[in-house]
Design a protein around this motif. Structure first.
Motif, mmCIF file in Angstrom:
data_model
loop_
_atom_site.group_PDB
_atom_site.id
_atom_site.type_symbol
_atom_site.label_atom_id
_atom_site.label_comp_id
_atom_site.label_asym_id
_atom_site.label_seq_id
_atom_site.Cartn_x
_atom_site.Cartn_y
_atom_site.Cartn_z
ATOM 1 N N ASP A 106 -9.459 11.837 -1.155
ATOM 2 C CA ASP A 106 -8.667 13.002 -0.748
ATOM 3 C C ASP A 106 -9.200 14.207 -1.503
ATOM 4 O O ASP A 106 -8.771 14.527 -2.603
ATOM 5 N N LYS A 139 -7.946 6.592 -4.160
ATOM 6 C CA LYS A 139 -7.058 7.568 -3.510
ATOM 7 C C LYS A 139 -7.552 8.988 -3.749
ATOM 8 O O LYS A 139 -7.616 9.802 -2.838
ATOM 9 N N GLU A 173 0.841 -1.204 0.000
ATOM 10 C CA GLU A 173 0.000 0.000 0.000
ATOM 11 C C GLU A 173 0.877 1.256 0.000
ATOM 12 O O GLU A 173 0.661 2.184 -0.781
ATOM 13 N N TRP A 218 -7.991 1.467 -7.819
ATOM 14 C CA TRP A 218 -7.205 1.861 -6.643
ATOM 15 C C TRP A 218 -6.832 3.359 -6.648
ATOM 16 O O TRP A 218 -7.096 4.071 -5.682
ATOM 17 N N THR A 270 1.256 4.064 -2.835
ATOM 18 C CA THR A 270 0.929 5.463 -2.518
ATOM 19 C C THR A 270 2.084 6.356 -2.940
ATOM 20 O O THR A 270 1.889 7.410 -3.552
#
Length: 2047
Positions: A1608, A1604, A1555, A1600, A1559
């Motif tokens: 955000d 994210k 992860e 994925w 990121t």
């Protein structure tokens, strides 16, 4: 003047004219006659011949001027040659009579001269026709010569030349007499006569055998004598004579005549011996050498030596290149022998030696460099190497005898020094010129070039060591590959030979020279070299004091290395700055006391070392300041300053030190002075203000009490004069081809010019343009020039009171000196003062009070009357600058008055020339002195002076000054234009041609007048046309002038005229003049020709080109250009000239001319241009490269070509270009690229072979690029595989362009293939060499680009074929993997960055294409499956290639992805702002080093975008889950990311979770894209922006990353803002669409996030109990959106921006303005519509990410925009199609209305209100349109209403008033006349009637159903006419059928009863069916089908009805019967063609 245009002279007009107009009129008539006679018929000429002859001969008596007499003579000659010849003898007799005349008065002279000229032309034209009369004539002329003055002798010589030319061998009886006469003229005191005699003798030697046989020796001696005291023109003419005669003597065949004279063949040795004698002993002859020579006093005068030098060059050029190749070794040994010790007297002083060396270098440069092709040059270089080896052996033997007796022989060692210097210089220049094509020469171990050069670095003579170093520098610049190798080798030798004085100096020179070469090598050297050199330098400086024998050398070497190191620039130097500043601080004493103690100690040797060291330190700091300005921060400047005062102190003490320690310190102290002055001049004056007084004192002393008695004017003053004024001073100061040797003659006899040994520090400096070797002057002189420069800087900074003292002091010192000494002081003072005025003018300073001005004026006025013309010139300029600085009109007027008074009274030439120039110069800086009376006075005086025929000098200066005033006085001058023009013409017609300087000034005057008249010259008034004719006349006179520079003036005048009045310039005669002079031996004339051509071809390229070829075809005898225009046209001639020409400026002009010609003509003359380029490129193709081409695939013709390329090297005819230089070939390759881009603009046929072939068949003259593809590939191949790296780059670029442009062109003969496919082998072969290990990185980088373009172009579908090129990329990938360590250490580290990134970018491009292809195919595949299965097989074939390409890349993806990520991380670090510089990793990134960060940046900028896109594609293809094969599957994803890159294993943190890794990667990618898209530089490439946006799209295509960004919000908002800004700043629709796609995905991500949150909340709270949705989404409970933080707000902003840009009417602010109120609908462009459509889709998604309250606050905006677009773009299109925007707005509306928010508890009521308002707005659209109803599309609005009815909850639309209005609209539309509208209306009602909620549907049914049924019943009578009407009926029936189905039981029967009769009425019986129309038949079938269905459904009603109506029953039965028959037939047919009706349905159903 038009009246002069007749065959006979118009005498009545002529007699009415004034004296001067007569001359003009006559000249105009003669000019016309000259053009007219050749084209007039013979009979006409014979009729008028008698009269004409009379008129022409009578002109002879009218004392005609020089140009007129020449024209009279020419016309008479032409007249007799085309007409009858019987009266010619009378004319000849008449001329002879005139010559015999005893009248010697000056007024009669022109008549005599005219007669002489006339005879010459008559004999030249008629020759032997005139029989034996020539003996008398020649005798008569020679007799006249005995007492003729110089003009007479001049004309007689030229006339004799013409007579000899005409008579040829017939004139043998007179040859001896003429020879005698010419001999005496060849040493005449008048230079013009010498030139004429040389031309006469040159003509004579064609037939007079004795000149090059028996009398050869005396001819040679005579030429040597003629060189003495000669000027430039004489040297050119006599050298040509001498060279030609000797060449003739050498090559002549044995003839009978020579056999009689028992003449033996002369050998090459003897010829060389003759020339050598002149070079070595001058003109003192062979016999008288004894006395003077033995005493050693006589020295050869320089002009003889320079003349002989030119003769050598003429001699070799005449014999030609092949002769030189064959005899090169003999020639070389002779030339080098000229400066060898076997002639010690020649080089007994250093000055003579330098002069001789220059001459020898010039001979070698002009012959070897100018004549030979590249292969021959390489052979010559080998010969020179042999010579160096031989000399080296001599030196070695001399040095090895160490016993004291033989030690004397060191003289032998130095003996060879000059020969070595010349050989090394030529070797260096040769290799420099050859560039990388010299690689084979250096690799050839048998020659050992490098060994030879390095071996002489230890030569005892310093000049040899320096030249060897210079030679190494040339090698390094030519072959950058060797820089590092040579540096390493020299540093290593330097350290090894630290104790040998020669070793230390020699190798330090070499290292310094190599460092100077680095800035000319773009690839640089490894960064670490700087450190090594600094260490060596420090070591030398520190160890200098250990051993006194070599302390001097070590000190000098140490500082030299540091100074040279500075040229590498700030990036390298900043690392060594502290050490250097420390050394600088230590070398000077820290306080004055120390200096005093120093003076008391030491001896002359230690002082010598000290001064040498300090001079070196000063030099190093100067080098630092000039090359590293970026490092000069305040802090560094503060550290530089402390030693300065002590340096100045030492300067003031020098004279006392020098007195105490004697003469040996003279040179070191001068050098120290020079270096200190130079340093102070580059430092800001503020830094040494304290030392001003001391330094100024020294400067004044240096200027006024010079050590040298040398007149330094020629190098001090030219920079201070204006370049135009220098033209006055003769050709020596102008640029000529012989400048290199002629310079010596300028400098007077005391110095020979500069040479490298005078200042070793110049070896690393940048060379002045055009000069090969740096030529610093001797220290005595350079110190004066440095002093004048520094004085200029300081004087402008000292206080005004101080200035006065300084000036007084200077004036006194001038007064106190006498004679020549005074002139030298005056010269120094004027140049210093002039420099200071320049500085003052630049910084807008003032000079000071009255007293200062007075002194200043005194300084200048004194010089204005100096005997030295150069000083007068400089003083005039200085005076003007003085006026500029004072800038007070009264002062200026005073200055002018002084000159006026002087000119009125003075009679001497000196003051008249000086003051007249001063008047012109004053105008230069004051832009016209305002008053007209001042101008009148000036002009008046200059008119008078310019007519002073006693002194040509005064005339020339006055006219020059007049030209300046004409140019600068501007419009004020207009009143004077006519009189000035008359004056100029009068002088042109009367001044003798020998006074060339006057003619040149006249030319400048004429040019200035033309400029002043400017565009007025186009006018048609009589005054203007008179002026124009005068200008043209003036040009014609100048064109006929024998002097080349005057001809150049004529050409530039015609060029001006052509610019202002193109129609009036005769282009064909101008072009012929240009072609003839294209190869002139005068540089300035060639420049003028090319400059003129450059202007002409910008407008009329085709005409110019045609004229040039036409002229050659006429080929008159006086037109013989040296270039082969007939074969290769003017373009080819220019290319040939470009190849031979050495002058940079001229080459640039030729290139521009060719480029202009190419742009305007390449498309029309395609084959011609391509052939030219191919000839240039093929001329160089070596045997081996051509042979290796894989020609198997080309046609047979290509093979034949190959053969011819190989054989025709020896056969000159095949190749118009023999061995062109590499730079010319590079230009040809660039031309090919330009031709392609021209064709691209010209039309598609150039890239479409089928079209091209068709059009070619229609008109064979048409020509298309695609038909020459084989040639293009071949040329690119030849260039790409050459030895020259530049050419390889150009070739690869050409190949790249060809691949890109032709990749998609299909091959018509093989469908499914492309035309480029057949050239695979050639492309592969062209690319392969670029991947060889020793290839320079820039070539490999370019080749990578071509590879990827080739693979990506899809030309090759077969994987096996692709592998060839793919393999090359794989090999370079292996190189990249090897890492930094394995990179070659030859070049700067940034070059490996360049290469690595090029490889990675190429792979990225291939990967991107592979993925895109696969994606397209999977789309195609899905589509295929939809369509049918028949295409299976073909589809399989296609997929294989795409997936195959992907498979090729897949193998290396693991490695690639790591490398890509590393490159991206590097890029991210490099883009950080400068304040984060300290956080960057200390050792640099993966692919760049910390030191080369600046050089690496551009390479990253060039390639990051594609790498980023490829990385994203790879990450998304793996769904961001990456398993690292090394770790096994246990650990899911060990980060291969760059996050762990810069840490070693011990400090590596625990393995990150997948992860975190992902990121990190996600933020890396996002960071880079946002940083770039935030502010893409205005020059950012489109493809970079597109790649960035594509990468974002790809990124958010995967769940994925979406999670994210969805989670955000701040990140999402930031991205949206960046995209918004991008949309605002970039207009390109592609970019905007791509950006919108990213916005859509971001919104989608946010939706997913909100859904996810709601879902999890529901799961947590157990939604069973709760009805409400939890509050998620923007707007929370209040519905407020915060700009800047809100995603919704950002999205809305962006969409509004797009919509308002496309539809400004949507902006409420604008709608009020009248501009938009027109109400007209705009049709958007296709791109615009797509943008609007996408924006609407995004808008409709917005409520989904809002909370209910939030949705309420955004809904009005969204509705306003959607309905606004609908309203603005709902326009009827022809075919009933919906516009894209309407479709999108309806789709969006549907999406919006069915939003869950409309039904959510909290927002329901608000939504309902808003939706009702929206519906009202839609309904209002109808009512707004007054009279524009036809434009508006009712269907769209009805559809919108239907969408409202169907998609919203019933309470919105069931409100009474709204419902009524809606129904009303449907009613109106049902009555529409347009069947399409009706049809659509039925469809919409169909869906409304079926609405599940009865409250919605019933009111519509009740209101509209009756009218529908009514309408259908009416159709029984009116049958449908066409398909549209038929469709209306069918839709109507469908509606009623549907109604029947939904009706309640009790009403159903009623409805069926209405429907059945209508249907039955549509049926036809059998007879009617046969004759019915198509629509009637279709209707019949449709009705029948419906009946078949309805019958069984409602059988009871059906039966009832049938029973009640028998007619209906009968109709139905017959129809059913007929139907069964036809069904059988049809089924048979149908089986044959299944699948016909399948087609693609677009989504247009919005309901």
């Amino acid at each position: 003047m038009e009246l002069a245009h007749s065959l006979l002279l118009n005498e009545e007009v002529y007699n009415q004219l004034g004296e001067f107009q007569k001359a003009e009129f006559i000249f105009e008539w003669l000019q016309f006659l000259e053009k007219l006679l050749p084209v007039t018929s013979r009979t006409d000429i014979r009729e008028n011949q008698k009269k004409l002859v009379e008129q022409l001969t009578s002109l002879l008596n009218n004392s005609p001027g020089p140009p007129t007499r020449r024209l009279v003579a020419k016309n008479l000659a032409v007249l007799y040659s085309t007409g009858d010849t019987f009266s010619v003898y009378q004319t000849i007799d008449k001329c002879n009579e005139l010559i015999r005349s005893k009248d010697d008065s000056p007024s009669y002279l022109p008549t005599k001269l005219a007669a002489v000229v006339c005879l010459g032309y008559l004999y030249k034209k008629l020759g032997r026709i005139l029989g034996n009369s020539f003996t008398d004539t020649v005798g008569n002329v020679l007799k006249a010569m005995k007492n003729a003055e110089s003009q007479g002798r001049y004309e007689i010589m030229l006339s004799l030349q013409n007579i000899l030319n005409g008579l040829g061998a017939a004139a043998i009886p007179c040859h001896r007499d003429i020879y005698k006469a010419a001999r005496s003229c060849l040493t005449d005191r008048s230079m013009a006569v010498r030139c004429a005699a040389a031309k006469c003798l040159l003509e004579l030697q064609n037939e007079a055998v004795f000149m090059w046989s028996t009398d050869l020796d005396s001819v040679v001696t005579l030429c040597f004598k003629s060189f003495e005291g000669s000027n430039y023109d004489v040297r050119l003419a006599v050298a040509k004579l001498l060279g030609t005669v000797l060449a003739r003597a050498l090559t002549s065949k044995q003839t009978t005549a020579s056999a009689r004279h028992n003449f033996r063949r002369i050998s090459l040795e003897e010829v060389m011996e003759l020339l050598g004698t002149g070079f070595l002993r001058g003109s003192c002859g062979f016999l008288r050498a004894s006395g003077d020579m033995l005493k050693g006093t006589s020295s050869v005068s320089r002009d003889v030596r320079v003349g002989v030098t030119q003769a050598y060059v003429v001699f070799v050029s005449t014999l030609g290149a092949q002769w030189l190749e064959r005899n090169f070794s003999a020639f070389l040994s002779h030339i080098l022998d000229l400066v060898s010790q076997s002639h010690p007297k020649v080089i007994h002083s250093q000055m003579d030696a330098i002069g001789c060396r220059r001459c020898v270098s010039f001979i070698l440069r002009a012959t070897v460099g100018g004549l030979l092709g590249e292969k021959a040059q390489i052979a010559a270089a080998k010969e020179i190497c042999q010579a160096i080896w031989k000399l080296k052996k001599v030196v070695d033997t001399a040095m090895s005898d160490n016993n004291s007796e033989t030690r004397v022989s060191t003289t032998d060692a130095t003996a060879s020094q000059h020969v070595l210097v010349c050989a090394l210089q030529e070797l260096g220049s040769l290799i420099h010129g050859l560039g990388t094509t010299a690689a084979p020469l250096l690799q050839d171990s048998s020659t050992g070039v490098l060994e030879a050069v390095i071996s002489v670095i230890l030569h005892p003579s310093i000049s040899v060591r320096l030249t060897a170093a210079w030679c190494l520098r040339c090698i390094a610049v030519a072959l950058p590959y060797y820089v590092s190798l040579l540096l390493d080798r020299c540093i290593e030798r330097l350290s090894a030979l630290k104790s040998s004085p020669e070793g230390v100096t020699g190798y330090s020179f070499a290292v310094a020279a190599l460092l100077g070469a680095v800035k000319h090598c773009p690839l640089g050297i490894p960064h670490g070299k700087g450190k090594v050199i600094m260490t060596v330098a420090e070591d030398l400086l520190c160890s200098a004091s250990q051993n006194s024998r070599i302390s001097l050398q070590r000190t000098q070497a140490g500082w030299l290395l540091i100074a040279a190191l500075m040229t590498l620039g700030p990036a390298v130097v900043q690392h060594h700055l502290p050490r250097m500043l420390l050394l600088w601080k230590c070398i000077f004493p820290s306080c004055p006391k120390d200096l005093e103690t120093e003076k008391t100690r030491g001896d002359s040797f230690t002082w010598q070392v000290t001064l040498e060291g300090r001079a070196g330190a000063l030099c190093a700091i100067k080098s630092f300041v000039s090359h590293c300005a970026g490092l000069l921060t305040d802090e560094v400047v503060q550290r530089l300053l402390p030693p300065l005062p002590s340096a100045v102190d030492l300067l003031t003490q020098l004279s006392s030190i020098y007195k105490s320690y004697g003469n040996s310190l003279k040179t070191p102290s001068t050098v120290y002075r020079h270096k200190l002055y130079e340093l102070l001049a580059v430092l800001p004056p503020k830094t040494y203000e304290g030392s001003f007084c001391a330094v100024l004192k020294e400067l004044v002393a240096d200027l006024t009490v010079p050590d040298s008695q040398i007149d330094a004017s020629t190098f001090l003053l030219p920079p201070l004069c204006h370049e135009n004024d220098l033209l006055l001073l003769g050709p020596l100061l102008q640029e000529t081809d012989h400048r290199f040797i002629e310079e010596q003659l300028l400098l007077g006899n005391s110095i020979a010019g500069g040479s490298l040994e005078y200042d070793p520090y110049s070896i690393y400096e940048k060379v002045a343009k055009g000069d090969s070797v740096p030529k610093p002057l001797p220290p005595i002189l350079s110190v004066i020039s440095a002093a004048t420069r520094l004085f200029g800087v300081m004087f402008s900074h000292v206080a005004e009171s101080h200035r006065l003292q300084v000036l007084e002091q200077l004036l006194n010192s001038i007064k106190q000196t006498k004679g020549s000494r005074q002139q030298i002081v005056q010269l120094n003072v004027v140049s210093a003062f002039s420099t200071s005025l320049k500085h003052l003018a630049n910084c807008k300073g003032s000079l000071g009070p009255e007293e200062v001005r007075r002194s200043a004026l005194a300084v200048v006025m004194g010089a204005l009357e100096s005997n030295n013309p150069l000083l007068r010139c400089a003083a005039a300029e200085c005076l003007a600058r003085l006026a500029q600085v004072v800038s007070d009109s009264a002062f200026t007027a005073g200055l002018a008055q002084v000159s006026f008074d002087k000119l009125k009274s003075a009679r001497d030439v000196v003051s008249r020339t000086g003051h007249s120039l001063a008047l012109g110069c004053l105008y230069r800086y004051l832009g016209g002195i305002g008053s007209t009376q001042h101008l009148n006075a000036c002009v008046g005086i200059l008119y008078t002076l310019s007519q002073d025929s006693t002194s040509p000098d005064v005339q020339a200066w006055a006219l020059h000054s007049l030209a300046l005033i004409v140019d600068l006085a501007g419009p004020l001058y207009h009143v004077h234009v006519e009189p000035t023009l008359s004056l100029v013409l009068m002088l042109l017609l009367t001044v003798p041609p020998a006074y060339t300087e006057v003619h040149q000034s006249l030319g400048r005057c004429l040019n200035a007048l033309i400029t002043t008249l400017g565009p007025e010259l186009q006018g048609s008034s009589t005054t203007v046309s008179a002026l124009r004719t005068s200008c043209l006349l003036g040009c014609a006179v100048m064109q006929d002038n024998p002097d080349c520079l005057v001809q150049a003036q004529a050409i530039s005048c015609l060029q001006q005229l052509h610019m202002f009045a193109p129609r009036h310039v005769n282009l064909s005669s101008l072009v012929s003049c240009l072609c003839v002079n294209l190869c002139s031996s005068y540089l300035l004339l060639r420049r003028a020709v090319v400059a003129c051509l450059r202007q002409l071809v910008q407008r009329e390229a085709a005409e110019v080109s045609e004229y040039a070829v036409a002229l050659v075809k006429e080929s008159r005898e006086d037109f013989t250009p040296d270039v082969n225009i007939r074969e290769i046209g003017l373009e080819g001639a220019l290319l040939g000239l470009l190849d031979k020409e050495l002058d940079q400026r001229l080459c640039q002009d030729i290139k521009e001319t060719l480029t202009h010609m190419l742009t305007s003509m390449a498309v029309e003359k395609l084959s011609f241009w391509l052939k030219l380029c191919k000839d240039v490129l093929a001329a160089s193709a070596d045997f081996n490269t051509v042979a290796s081409v894989d020609t198997t695939q080309e046609e047979e013709t290509a093979k034949v070509d190959d053969g011819s390329v190989l054989t025709s090297d020896s056969d000159e005819r095949f190749h118009p270009f023999s061995n062109p230089r590499w730079s010319t070939r590079v230009f040809a390759a660039e031309c090919v690229c330009k031709i392609i881009s021209q064709c691209e603009n010209a039309g598609s046929a150039h890239f479409d072979i089928t079209l091209a072939q068709e059009r070619k068949q229609r008109d064979s003259r048409d020509d298309f690029l695609v038909l020459h593809l084989a040639d293009l590939i071949r040329m690119a191949f030849m260039a790409a595989t050459d030895h020259s790296d530049q050419l390889r780059l150009s070739g690869l670029q050409t190949l790249l362009i060809v691949v890109r442009k032709f990749a998609a062109v299909p091959e018509p003969e093989f469908p499914g293939h492309v035309i480029l496919e057949q050239y695979q082998a050639n492309v592969g072969a062209a690319l392969r060499p670029a991947f060889a290990p020793e290839t320079p990185p820039d070539v490999t980088a370019k080749a990578c680009q071509v590879c990827s373009a080739w693979i990506a172009s899809g030309v090759v579908s077969d994987l096996n074929d692709l592998r060839r090129v793919h393999q090359l990329l794989v090999s370079s990938l292996l190189k990249v993997q090897a890492g930094k360590e394995a990179q070659s250490q030859q070049y700067n580290e940034s070059t490996s960055t360049m290469e690595i990134l090029a490889v990675l970018k190429a792979w990225a491009e291939v990967y991107i294409v592979a993925v895109e292809k696969q994606k397209n195919q999977s789309d195609a595949h899905n589509y295929c499956l939809k369509v049918a299965n028949s295409a299976e097989e073909s589809y399989k074939g296609v997929t294989s290639s795409a997936s195959g390409l992907l498979d090729l890349v897949q193998a290396d993806l693991g490695i690639l992805s790591k490398l890509w990520l590393s490159a991206l991380q590097d890029f991210a670090l490099l883009t950080l702002p400068s304040e984060y510089a300290l956080q960057l990793p200390a050792e640099g990134g993966t692919f760049y080093t910390a030191e080369t960060i600046e050089n690496a940046r551009p390479h990253y900028y060039n390639s990051w975008a594609l790498i980023l896109y490829a990385t994203v594609l790879w990450l998304t293809s793996t769904g961001f889950i990456v398993v690292d094969p090394d770790e096994g599957v246990t650990n899911l994803s060990r980060p291969v990311t760059p996050t762990t890159m810069c840490q070693d294993s011990s400090t590596r943190p625990l393995v990150k979770s997948p992860e975190d890794v992902n990121t990190d990667r996600f933020h890396l990618i996002l960071g880079i894209t946002v940083e770039f898209l935030c502010s893409p530089r205005s020059d950012a490439a489109m493809e970079n922006i597109i790649a960035c946006l594509r990468a974002l799209q790809t990124l958010f295509d995967v769940p994925w990353p979406r999670s994210k960004i969805g989670g955000d919000q701040e990140l999402g908002v930031e991205l949206l803002n960046v995209l918004h800004r991008l949309i605002l700043t970039r207009e390109s629709p592609d970019i905007q669409l791509a950006a919108l796609e990213v916005v859509r995905l971001i919104l989608f991500a946010a939706q997913e996030h909100v859904k996810e949150k709601r879902r999890s909340a529901e799961v947590d709270d157990g939604a069973a109990e709760k009805e409400t949705l939890p509050e998620f989404g923007e707007g929370k409970d209040t519905g407020g959106l915060v700009p800047g933080k809100s995603l919704v707000f950002a999205t809305l902003e962006l969409c509004v921006c797009i919509l308002v840009r496309q539809l400004p009417q949507l902006n409420p602010k604008l709608t009020c303005s009248p501009a938009v109120q027109s109400g007209k609908h705009l049709l958007l462009s296709e791109d615009g519509s797509r943008l609007v459509a996408v924006a609407l889709v995004i808008l409709s998604d917005v409520p989904a990410i809002c909370s209910p309250e939030g949705s309420v606050s955004v809904l009005p905006t969204i509705l306003y925009l959607i309905i606004g677009v609908l309203k603005e773009t709902a326009v009827k299109l022809r075919d009933g199609q919906l516009p894209l925007t309407v479709a999108a707005s309806l789709q969006a509306l549907k999406g919006l209305l069915s939003s869950p928010m409309a039904r959510a508890e909290k927002s329901r009521t608000a939504w309902t209100d808003l939706l009702r308002s929206a519906l009202v707005t839609v309904l209002d659209c109808w009512d707004q349109v007054d009279g524009l109803l036809q434009e508006l599309d009712e269907v769209s609005l009805l559809t919108a209403i239907t969408v409202f009815v169907m998609s919203t909850s019933p309470e919105v639309t069931t409100v009474e008033c709204l419902q009524k209005r809606c129904i009303e609209k449907f009613k109106i539309t049902l009555d529409s006349k347009d069947p399409l509208v009706q049809c659509k209306c039925y469809q919409l009602l169909h869906s409304i009637f079926q609405h599940p909620n009865k409250t919605v549907s019933y009111p519509y049914i009740h209101s509209l159903a009756p009218s529908i049924v009514g309408k259908l019943q009416e159709t029984e009578k009116a049958k449908p006419e066409n398909a549209a009407e038929l469709q209306v009926i069918q839709e109507g029936i469908k509606v009623v059928t549907a109604l029947t189905a939904t009706a309640e039981e009790e009403h159903r029967a009623h409805l069926v009863a209405c429907l059945l009769p209508i249907l039955i009425s549509f049926l036809l019986d059998e007879n009617a069916l046969a004759s019915a129309t198509k629509s009637a038949k279709n209707l019949h079938e449709f009705a029948l089908q419906n009946l078949m269905q309805i019958g069984p459904q409602y059988s009871s009603v059906f039966k009832k009805l049938m029973a009640s109506s028998p007619t209906m029953k009968a109709r139905l039965e017959s129809a059913v019967k007929g139907n069964q028959e036809s069904v059988k037939v049809k089924t048979a047919k149908h089986a044959k063609n299944p699948g016909k009706s399948s087609s693609i349905q677009l989504k247009t159903n919005f309901l």
